[in-house]
Design an enzyme around this catalytic site. Sequence first.
Site, PDB file in Angstrom:
ATOM      1  N   CYS A   1      34.106  64.619  98.477  1.00 23.48           N
ATOM      2  CA  CYS A   1      34.488  64.780  99.889  1.00 23.48           C
ATOM      3  C   CYS A   1      35.476  65.907 100.156  1.00 23.48           C
ATOM      4  O   CYS A   1      35.158  66.849 100.882  1.00 23.48           O
ATOM      5  CB  CYS A   1      35.036  63.456 100.415  1.00 23.48           C
ATOM      6  SG  CYS A   1      33.772  62.188 100.492  1.00 23.48           S
TER       7      CYS A   1
ATOM      8  N   PHE B   1      49.911  59.795  99.094  1.00 21.73           N
ATOM      9  CA  PHE B   1      49.297  61.114  98.939  1.00 21.73           C
ATOM     10  C   PHE B   1      50.329  62.221  98.744  1.00 21.73           C
ATOM     11  O   PHE B   1      50.219  63.303  99.304  1.00 21.73           O
ATOM     12  CB  PHE B   1      48.394  61.442 100.151  1.00 21.73           C
ATOM     13  CG  PHE B   1      46.967  61.155  99.849  1.00 21.73           C
ATOM     14  CD1 PHE B   1      46.492  59.865  99.927  1.00 21.73           C
ATOM     15  CD2 PHE B   1      46.097  62.150  99.419  1.00 21.73           C
ATOM     16  CE1 PHE B   1      45.185  59.554  99.600  1.00 21.73           C
ATOM     17  CE2 PHE B   1      44.788  61.853  99.089  1.00 21.73           C
ATOM     18  CZ  PHE B   1      44.331  60.556  99.186  1.00 21.73           C
TER      19      PHE B   1
ATOM     20  N   VAL C   1      28.263  55.549 100.086  1.00 18.92           N
ATOM     21  CA  VAL C   1      28.573  55.038 101.424  1.00 18.92           C
ATOM     22  C   VAL C   1      27.531  54.025 101.892  1.00 18.92           C
ATOM     23  O   VAL C   1      27.865  52.932 102.362  1.00 18.92           O
ATOM     24  CB  VAL C   1      28.685  56.209 102.436  1.00 18.92           C
ATOM     25  CG1 VAL C   1      28.759  55.705 103.861  1.00 18.92           C
ATOM     26  CG2 VAL C   1      29.911  57.054 102.121  1.00 18.92           C
TER      27      VAL C   1
ATOM     28  N   TYR D   1      51.410  62.939  95.474  1.00 19.71           N
ATOM     29  CA  TYR D   1      51.507  63.078  94.020  1.00 19.71           C
ATOM     30  C   TYR D   1      51.010  64.442  93.554  1.00 19.71           C
ATOM     31  O   TYR D   1      49.895  64.851  93.893  1.00 19.71           O
ATOM     32  CB  TYR D   1      50.724  61.964  93.318  1.00 19.71           C
ATOM     33  CG  TYR D   1      51.394  60.625  93.515  1.00 19.71           C
ATOM     34  CD1 TYR D   1      52.343  60.173  92.604  1.00 19.71           C
ATOM     35  CD2 TYR D   1      51.124  59.840  94.633  1.00 19.71           C
ATOM     36  CE1 TYR D   1      52.987  58.961  92.797  1.00 19.71           C
ATOM     37  CE2 TYR D   1      51.772  58.636  94.835  1.00 19.71           C
ATOM     38  CZ  TYR D   1      52.700  58.202  93.919  1.00 19.71           C
ATOM     39  OH  TYR D   1      53.350  57.006  94.117  1.00 19.71           O
TER      40      TYR D   1
HETATM   41  P1  NAD Z   1      25.179  60.020  97.881  1.00 22.19           P
HETATM   42  O1  NAD Z   1      24.695  61.333  97.411  1.00 22.19           O
HETATM   43  O2  NAD Z   1      25.817  59.057  96.935  1.00 22.19           O
HETATM   44  O3  NAD Z   1      23.965  59.228  98.600  1.00 22.19           O
HETATM   45  C1  NAD Z   1      23.089  59.803  99.518  1.00 22.19           C
HETATM   46  C2  NAD Z   1      21.736  59.087  99.395  1.00 22.19           C
HETATM   47  O4  NAD Z   1      20.886  59.513 100.461  1.00 22.19           O
HETATM   48  C3  NAD Z   1      20.992  59.395  98.107  1.00 22.19           C
HETATM   49  O5  NAD Z   1      20.707  58.189  97.425  1.00 22.19           O
HETATM   50  C4  NAD Z   1      19.698  60.093  98.576  1.00 22.19           C
HETATM   51  O6  NAD Z   1      18.590  59.804  97.755  1.00 22.19           O
HETATM   52  C5  NAD Z   1      19.546  59.521  99.963  1.00 22.19           C
HETATM   53  N1  NAD Z   1      18.705  60.300 100.876  1.00 22.19           N
HETATM   54  C6  NAD Z   1      18.673  61.628 101.106  1.00 22.19           C
HETATM   55  N2  NAD Z   1      17.765  61.936 102.049  1.00 22.19           N
HETATM   56  C7  NAD Z   1      17.196  60.784 102.443  1.00 22.19           C
HETATM   57  C8  NAD Z   1      16.195  60.437 103.408  1.00 22.19           C
HETATM   58  N3  NAD Z   1      15.606  61.376 104.159  1.00 22.19           N
HETATM   59  N4  NAD Z   1      15.859  59.146 103.545  1.00 22.19           N
HETATM   60  C9  NAD Z   1      16.450  58.202 102.789  1.00 22.19           C
HETATM   61  N5  NAD Z   1      17.405  58.463 101.868  1.00 22.19           N
HETATM   62  C10 NAD Z   1      17.776  59.737 101.701  1.00 22.19           C
HETATM   63  O7  NAD Z   1      26.169  60.345  99.086  1.00 22.19           O
HETATM   64  P2  NAD Z   1      27.533  59.584  99.499  1.00 22.19           P
HETATM   65  O8  NAD Z   1      28.615  59.933  98.565  1.00 22.19           O
HETATM   66  O9  NAD Z   1      27.210  58.166  99.793  1.00 22.19           O
HETATM   67  O10 NAD Z   1      27.860  60.350 100.872  1.00 22.19           O
HETATM   68  C11 NAD Z   1      27.033  60.213 102.015  1.00 22.19           C
HETATM   69  C12 NAD Z   1      27.755  60.842 103.190  1.00 22.19           C
HETATM   70  O11 NAD Z   1      28.955  60.118 103.475  1.00 22.19           O
HETATM   71  C13 NAD Z   1      28.179  62.289 102.976  1.00 22.19           C
HETATM   72  O12 NAD Z   1      28.098  62.976 104.185  1.00 22.19           O
HETATM   73  C14 NAD Z   1      29.630  62.155 102.558  1.00 22.19           C
HETATM   74  O13 NAD Z   1      30.383  63.308 102.857  1.00 22.19           O
HETATM   75  C15 NAD Z   1      30.085  60.986 103.395  1.00 22.19           C
HETATM   76  N6  NAD Z   1      31.213  60.213 102.827  1.00 22.19           N
HETATM   77  C16 NAD Z   1      31.249  59.950 101.496  1.00 22.19           C
HETATM   78  C17 NAD Z   1      32.309  59.196 100.987  1.00 22.19           C
HETATM   79  C18 NAD Z   1      32.406  58.907  99.503  1.00 22.19           C
HETATM   80  O14 NAD Z   1      33.460  58.417  99.094  1.00 22.19           O
HETATM   81  N7  NAD Z   1      31.372  59.158  98.705  1.00 22.19           N
HETATM   82  C19 NAD Z   1      33.296  58.696 101.832  1.00 22.19           C
HETATM   83  C20 NAD Z   1      33.190  58.954 103.196  1.00 22.19           C
HETATM   84  C21 NAD Z   1      32.140  59.719 103.685  1.00 22.19           C
END
Ligand code: NAD
Length: 450
Positions: free
Chosen positions: A266, A255, A11, A257
């Site tokens: 997620c 959605f 994200v 399928y």
């Molecule tokens: P991710 O695990 O890919 O990335 C999270 C990053 O945060 C990591 O690189 C980690 O090192 C960093 N981090 C942790 N603590 C930190 C701090 N104190 N300071 C700086 N960096 C720090 O996670 P993601 O998949 O990007 O998801 C992030 C959030 O967004 C989650 O809550 C997830 O549910 C939500 N989300 C994800 C998606 C998706 O498709 N992946 C879509 C919508 C929402």
Amino acid sequence: MKIAIIGTGYVGLVSGACFAEMGVDVTCVDVDSTKIDNLHKGIIPIYEPGLEDMVNRNVKAERLHFSTRLDDVLDDVEVIFSAVGTPPNEDGSADLKYVLQVAREVGQKMNKYVLLVTKSTVPVGTARLVKQAIQEELDKRGVSIPFDVASNPEFLKEGDAINDFMSPDRVVVGTESEKAKELITRLYRPFLLNNFRVIFMDIPSAEMTKYAANSMLATRISFMNDIANLCEIIGADINMVRKGIGTDVRIGSKFLYAGSGYGGSCFPKDVQALIRTAEENGYELKLLKAVEEVNNTQKEVLFRKLAKRWGHDMSGKTVAVWGLAFKPNTDDIRQAPAFDIIRKLLLAGATVRCFDPIAIPASKSYLEYLEKDNNTTEKPDYSKVYFANDIYDATFDADALLLVTEWKEFRMPSWNVVKKSLKNPLVLDGRNIYDKTEMKELGFEYECIG
Ligand code: NAD
């Protein structure tokens, strides 16, 4: 405008690159120094179509920067997005430790007004905790500095994240102040010039909207899987049923399928977290509990189909698996159904030959991690997983082929090569992408879902 994004994962990095593409000066901050070092060298930590080009273009234009230190930029930015992970606790609730660490760090280091916007998926009430954490740190320092918090849940889909971010269906924002509203409006206006679809609301509603959206999508998947299983028993065809109901505008065709269950970072965790939030508030979300149960069973549907033919002792059998990522166009293997299937196959004594166009490095690291993990009770022999060089290498001498993730390159393979390569022409299609009649004409024993 200058902003910081804390957490440079799926994200954070996509959001950072897209804001920079619109001309915003963005610094992406992460505690993972290897990730930041690699980004400085132009190495992108995740696979997301179009992302590498966009990141490199904006780095070159000096609009996108990377750092491990929030202090480097805190005095220059008006808005900070927090996009750190919210993994599940053991009881399914969302672990907020990273979100609150960020809030504390902001409180410890800020010297002027900032708006801290939470993009991570967080339960209702988190903004209050974030605000409290910042205020506590300011109080410890004995300073009074104004700040705002807001909630801006992210709806991007991995695999199509850039399109989703650049042209969102809508942007949901929970705010408590006019200033926050004005800053967010300035940031998102360029994405929505023709039709400004930012929906402002109170913060708890914004936090809830994200969980409700993911839970609704997960519900559609489990509903279709449940109906598909019944179709198999009573002799109906889920693909026909899908077309039949999807043309009803009240239902819609997306959605719908049937397949081998939902995975990813997620849906599974967000459904669980919402169930926990309800429980903590004395309410039982019966429907979502069923959604989760159906999905857990569905993830093993391909294994059950094999076990029906071969029994539960699969020693001496080799199974080809096409697709490891939880969906196409991503290297994300978190909660991917492929690993539930592989685990069951290994425990039954089978050997696995798998292939994925992108997710093999991530899968190798994951299996190495599982091999070292001594907390699991039933540990399969992961040395019996062979990572193939291509789709045909995976099918070599295998007793069955399982299609688990519908990558484009699996859609039209040379079936004559596959047939020659397989020991036994059995294809189990976990995503319903092949034509039943054609597969039978080609001489395959073929089964799909529903
Ligand atoms: P991710 O695990 O890919 O990335 C999270 C990053 O945060 C990591 O690189 C980690 O090192 C960093 N981090 C942790 N603590 C930190 C701090 N104190 N300071 C700086 N960096 C720090 O996670 P993601 O998949 O990007 O998801 C992030 C959030 O967004 C989650 O809550 C997830 O549910 C939500 N989300 C994800 C998606 C998706 O498709 N992946 C879509 C919508 C929402």
